[in-house]
Design a protein around this motif. Structure first.
Motif, PDB file in Angstrom:
ATOM      1  N   SER A   1      39.195  33.074  18.252  1.00 49.16           N
ATOM      2  CA  SER A   1      39.587  31.777  17.729  1.00 49.16           C
ATOM      3  C   SER A   1      39.596  30.697  18.786  1.00 49.16           C
ATOM      4  O   SER A   1      39.813  29.542  18.477  1.00 49.16           O
ATOM      5  CB  SER A   1      40.973  31.870  17.096  1.00 49.16           C
ATOM      6  N   THR A   2      39.340  31.069  20.062  1.00 53.90           N
ATOM      7  CA  THR A   2      39.408  30.016  21.070  1.00 53.90           C
ATOM      8  C   THR A   2      38.153  29.172  21.102  1.00 53.90           C
ATOM      9  O   THR A   2      38.112  28.147  21.753  1.00 53.90           O
ATOM     10  CB  THR A   2      39.623  30.593  22.476  1.00 53.90           C
ATOM     11  N   LEU A   3      37.096  29.625  20.433  1.00 56.89           N
ATOM     12  CA  LEU A   3      35.875  28.820  20.454  1.00 56.89           C
ATOM     13  C   LEU A   3      36.062  27.512  19.722  1.00 56.89           C
ATOM     14  O   LEU A   3      35.461  26.505  20.059  1.00 56.89           O
ATOM     15  CB  LEU A   3      34.728  29.598  19.787  1.00 56.89           C
ATOM     16  N   ASN A   4      36.924  27.528  18.719  1.00 55.45           N
ATOM     17  CA  ASN A   4      37.018  26.349  17.874  1.00 55.45           C
ATOM     18  C   ASN A   4      38.125  25.405  18.275  1.00 55.45           C
ATOM     19  O   ASN A   4      38.272  24.361  17.668  1.00 55.45           O
ATOM     20  CB  ASN A   4      37.248  26.785  16.411  1.00 55.45           C
ATOM     21  N   GLU A   5      38.909  25.786  19.263  1.00 56.11           N
ATOM     22  CA  GLU A   5      40.044  24.927  19.562  1.00 56.11           C
ATOM     23  C   GLU A   5      39.595  23.770  20.440  1.00 56.11           C
ATOM     24  O   GLU A   5      38.521  23.779  21.038  1.00 56.11           O
ATOM     25  CB  GLU A   5      41.144  25.716  20.261  1.00 56.11           C
ATOM     26  N   SER A   6      40.448  22.788  20.547  1.00 51.28           N
ATOM     27  CA  SER A   6      40.078  21.611  21.319  1.00 51.28           C
ATOM     28  C   SER A   6      40.169  21.907  22.812  1.00 51.28           C
ATOM     29  O   SER A   6      40.828  22.840  23.241  1.00 51.28           O
ATOM     30  CB  SER A   6      41.021  20.459  20.971  1.00 51.28           C
TER      31      SER A   6
ATOM     32  N   THR B   1      42.652  24.442  25.458  1.00 47.95           N
ATOM     33  CA  THR B   1      42.180  25.419  26.440  1.00 47.95           C
ATOM     34  C   THR B   1      42.770  25.118  27.809  1.00 47.95           C
ATOM     35  O   THR B   1      43.315  25.994  28.472  1.00 47.95           O
ATOM     36  CB  THR B   1      40.649  25.362  26.531  1.00 47.95           C
ATOM     37  N   ILE B   2      42.666  23.842  28.177  1.00 51.56           N
ATOM     38  CA  ILE B   2      43.134  23.499  29.519  1.00 51.56           C
ATOM     39  C   ILE B   2      44.637  23.689  29.620  1.00 51.56           C
ATOM     40  O   ILE B   2      45.149  24.213  30.609  1.00 51.56           O
ATOM     41  CB  ILE B   2      42.725  22.056  29.867  1.00 51.56           C
ATOM     42  N   MET B   3      45.359  23.281  28.575  1.00 49.27           N
ATOM     43  CA  MET B   3      46.808  23.405  28.638  1.00 49.27           C
ATOM     44  C   MET B   3      47.225  24.857  28.715  1.00 49.27           C
ATOM     45  O   MET B   3      48.182  25.211  29.391  1.00 49.27           O
ATOM     46  CB  MET B   3      47.450  22.738  27.419  1.00 49.27           C
ATOM     47  N   ARG B   4      46.481  25.726  28.027  1.00 49.88           N
ATOM     48  CA  ARG B   4      46.860  27.129  28.058  1.00 49.88           C
ATOM     49  C   ARG B   4      46.710  27.688  29.458  1.00 49.88           C
ATOM     50  O   ARG B   4      47.586  28.378  29.979  1.00 49.88           O
ATOM     51  CB  ARG B   4      45.999  27.920  27.071  1.00 49.88           C
TER      52      ARG B   4
ATOM     53  N   MET C   1      48.080  45.417  22.208  1.00 48.60           N
ATOM     54  CA  MET C   1      47.638  44.320  23.091  1.00 48.60           C
ATOM     55  C   MET C   1      46.167  44.035  22.873  1.00 48.60           C
ATOM     56  O   MET C   1      45.755  42.903  22.791  1.00 48.60           O
ATOM     57  CB  MET C   1      47.846  44.704  24.559  1.00 48.60           C
ATOM     58  N   ARG C   2      45.386  45.092  22.827  1.00 53.06           N
ATOM     59  CA  ARG C   2      43.929  44.917  22.760  1.00 53.06           C
ATOM     60  C   ARG C   2      43.542  44.155  21.505  1.00 53.06           C
ATOM     61  O   ARG C   2      42.764  43.215  21.559  1.00 53.06           O
ATOM     62  CB  ARG C   2      43.262  46.297  22.798  1.00 53.06           C
ATOM     63  N   SER C   3      44.099  44.556  20.369  1.00 54.57           N
ATOM     64  CA  SER C   3      43.691  43.885  19.140  1.00 54.57           C
ATOM     65  C   SER C   3      44.199  42.455  19.130  1.00 54.57           C
ATOM     66  O   SER C   3      43.549  41.559  18.632  1.00 54.57           O
ATOM     67  CB  SER C   3      44.229  44.639  17.926  1.00 54.57           C
ATOM     68  N   HIS C   4      45.346  42.262  19.767  1.00 52.34           N
ATOM     69  CA  HIS C   4      45.881  40.894  19.822  1.00 52.34           C
ATOM     70  C   HIS C   4      44.935  40.000  20.601  1.00 52.34           C
ATOM     71  O   HIS C   4      44.629  38.880  20.211  1.00 52.34           O
ATOM     72  CB  HIS C   4      47.266  40.931  20.462  1.00 52.34           C
ATOM     73  N   ILE C   5      44.447  40.536  21.717  1.00 51.67           N
ATOM     74  CA  ILE C   5      43.553  39.717  22.539  1.00 51.67           C
ATOM     75  C   ILE C   5      42.245  39.473  21.818  1.00 51.67           C
ATOM     76  O   ILE C   5      41.669  38.408  21.901  1.00 51.67           O
ATOM     77  CB  ILE C   5      43.311  40.398  23.898  1.00 51.67           C
TER      78      ILE C   5
END
Lengths: 311, 236
Positions: B52-57, B61-64, B42-46
């Motif tokens: 990678s969430t810095l680069n997403e639109s 983020t909001i939808m997640r 779990m830890r490495s997955h997170i």
């Protein structure tokens, strides 16, 4: 199972049974071996009384528990956790004890011997505050159905008033009582006064009887309301008086009488004040009189101001 | 095993052997390998997720977050004994629910100051301070749930009561009368029971067994007060 029986606290049961059988034992020196059991559980402000105990079998236990209990400081969470160390059955037992006061049964010695708790007083006060506000509101609703001219409004500010009043009562009056009893402690050496938390506990649990009373006050029959109120006040005040009597009886007559009557009077003030504030006799609903007067008397002579204009 | 059978003597006796009596017979042989890898998947997955969430639109983020909130709403509406609410707690859902409820319960400004229903601030304070008090109470009684997990559960379980408020407002658009009141009363009672069942399903396991009733009663009082505020709401 034999192992479980060995672990039960036989000595506690014996001591409290002894005390329950002979209520006068509270005033003799034999009670000295029982007082540390009430005080040891909350070692915070009765540290001074330990030096007086000399029974051999109690000193070991008090020394051990003294070490254990003095460790958490008041800034730690564990300190407050010790005040919530009760089970469901214990809370129910304490409530039952406050509902049925008996002259020999001292609430503190008999029911709180395991240690006072803050769960009971806090949640009983919260329930009473909300129940007062809700039934006061319901009374207004029911009255409006019978008499549509009364202006109904959900008076939400009453929740705040109820909460503040009840919590102040349950904290400030025991504070004053405890301070007074400690001041008078110098007069009587034999029996130590109750700790602050035990006093708060007694007051908190004694308010429980008002919860069903307030619900019964929905019945709009005045003499029945006063009857229920009187009954609840009698039970509650009796519980307080029977608890305070062993502590106060060694003092001078005058002080004892004044103290007990003050306690009862304050309790009565709380009950009557709540009755009048939350269950107002309904003609006092303010927007009602002008509309009632206008609808009832269209053909009366004009009001004095109009007459003054003409003269 | 043979050694143990010998030492117990008469096999017919019912006397219990002392605990751990056979431990002295156990020895670890030299050729069992005691080595391996300790990884926490779990830890490495997170961790790789975070970078990678810095680069997403922004929409992603909001939808997640919205999907996480929506999933928890489903868990509240169909309460089963799962600990999804507890494991990934968030306070967005409670905030949305509390603001919606407070907005709908707000009285109009035509009412006089003292004699009306609750203001926005009063509802907000009751919900959040009530939840904090209940959480402190359950922790002081010895529950092993964390502070924010408990706030999360209590906040999410207001969802049925918010739905009841919506229904009540719609019903109040119709003409007033006893049927109107009975419908509202019925809806509020059902949703109140649903809230209690949902929160008990999540919270009851974290309490010591002889104090469950002590921890559940404040939850009952909390939802009762909120139901009362909903039921006595009268629009002006």
């Amino acid at each position: 199972m034999a192992a479980a029986d060995e672990l039960a606290f036989h000595e506690f049961e014996e001591a409290s049974d002894l005390l329950a059988e002979t209520p006068d034992a509270a005033t003799t020196s034999g009670s000295n071996q029982l007082t540390p059991q009430g005080h040891v559980a909350v070692a915070v402000d009765s540290g001074g009384s330990y030096g007086a105990e000399e029974e051999v079998e109690e000193s070991d236990r008090t020394a051990l528990l003294q070490e254990e209990k003095q460790q958490p400081g008041f800034w730690t969470f564990g300190y407050y956790q010790s005040f919530f160390d009760v089970d469901t059955s214990q809370v129910l037992d304490r409530i039952r004890g406050s509902l049925l006061p008996r002259p020999g049964h001292n609430f503190v010695r008999h029911h709180l011997r395991n240690g006072p708790d803050l769960y009971g007083p806090f949640w009983i006060c919260a329930t009473l505050a909300f129940v007062l506000a809700i039934t006061g509101n319901l009374t207004l609703v029911l009255a409006q159905r019978r008499d549509p001219s009364i202006h109904y409004s959900p008076q939400f500010h009453k929740v705040t008033v109820a909460g503040v009043t009840i919590y102040c009562y349950v904290w400030l009056v025991p504070l004053a009582l405890w301070a007074f009893l400690r001041w008078r402690k110098g007069v009587r050496e034999r029996m130590g006064p109750y700790t602050f938390l035990e006093t708060v506990c007694v007051y908190g649990y004694s308010l429980f009887v008002f919860i069903p009373t307030v619900i019964l006050w929905l019945i709009p029959v005045p003499w029945l309301q006063w009857l229920f109120g009187g009954l609840a006040l009698a039970l509650s005040a009796a519980s307080l008086v029977f608890t305070l009597w062993p502590v106060v009886r060694e003092d001078t007559r005058l002080v004892a009488a004044v103290l007990l009557s003050t306690v009862v009077l304050l309790h009565a003030l709380l009950a009557v004040g709540c009755k009048f504030y939350f269950f107002q006799p309904l003609p006092l609903a303010h927007p009602a009189p002008p509309t009632q007067a206008a609808s009832l008397s269209p053909d009366l002579p004009p009001p004095p101001t109009a007459r003054a204009h003409t003269t | 095993m043979a050694k143990a059978a010998e030492s117990s003597g008469d096999p017919g006796t019912a006397s219990p052997r002392p605990l751990f009596a056979g431990l002295s017979d156990i020895s670890i042989s030299q050729d069992i390998p005691v080595e391996g890898e300790i990884t926490i998947p779990m830890r490495s997955h997170i961790r790789e997720f975070d970078s990678s969430t810095l680069n997403e639109s922004v929409q992603n983020t909001i939808m997640r977050d919205l999907k996480a909130v929506g999933k928890k709403f489903m868990h509240v509406l169909y309460p089963r004994k799962s600990n999804t609410l507890l494991r990934d707690w968030d306070l967005w859902g409670p905030l949305i629910l509390c603001v919606t409820l407070a907005l709908m319960l707000q009285r109009s400004s035509i009412d006089s100051e003292k004699d009306g229903g609750p203001q926005f601030a009063e509802v907000f304070v009751i919900v959040w301070f009530g939840a904090v008090t209940i959480t402190l109470n359950s922790k002081l009684l010895g529950g092993n749930i964390s502070f924010f997990q408990s706030l999360c559960v209590l906040g999410y379980c207001i969802l049925p009561l918010t739905v009841a408020m919506l229904v009540c407002r719609l019903v109040l658009l119709a003409e007033p009368g006893p049927i109107n009141f009975m419908v509202r009363f019925f809806v509020v009672i059902v949703m109140f029971a649903w809230s209690i069942v949902a929160s008990t399903a999540f919270l009851a396991d974290s309490q010591p067994p002889n104090r469950k009733a002590l921890a559940i009663y404040p939850v009952f009082l909390f939802y009762f007060v909120i139901s009362w505020m909903i039921l006595t709401f009268t629009p002006q």
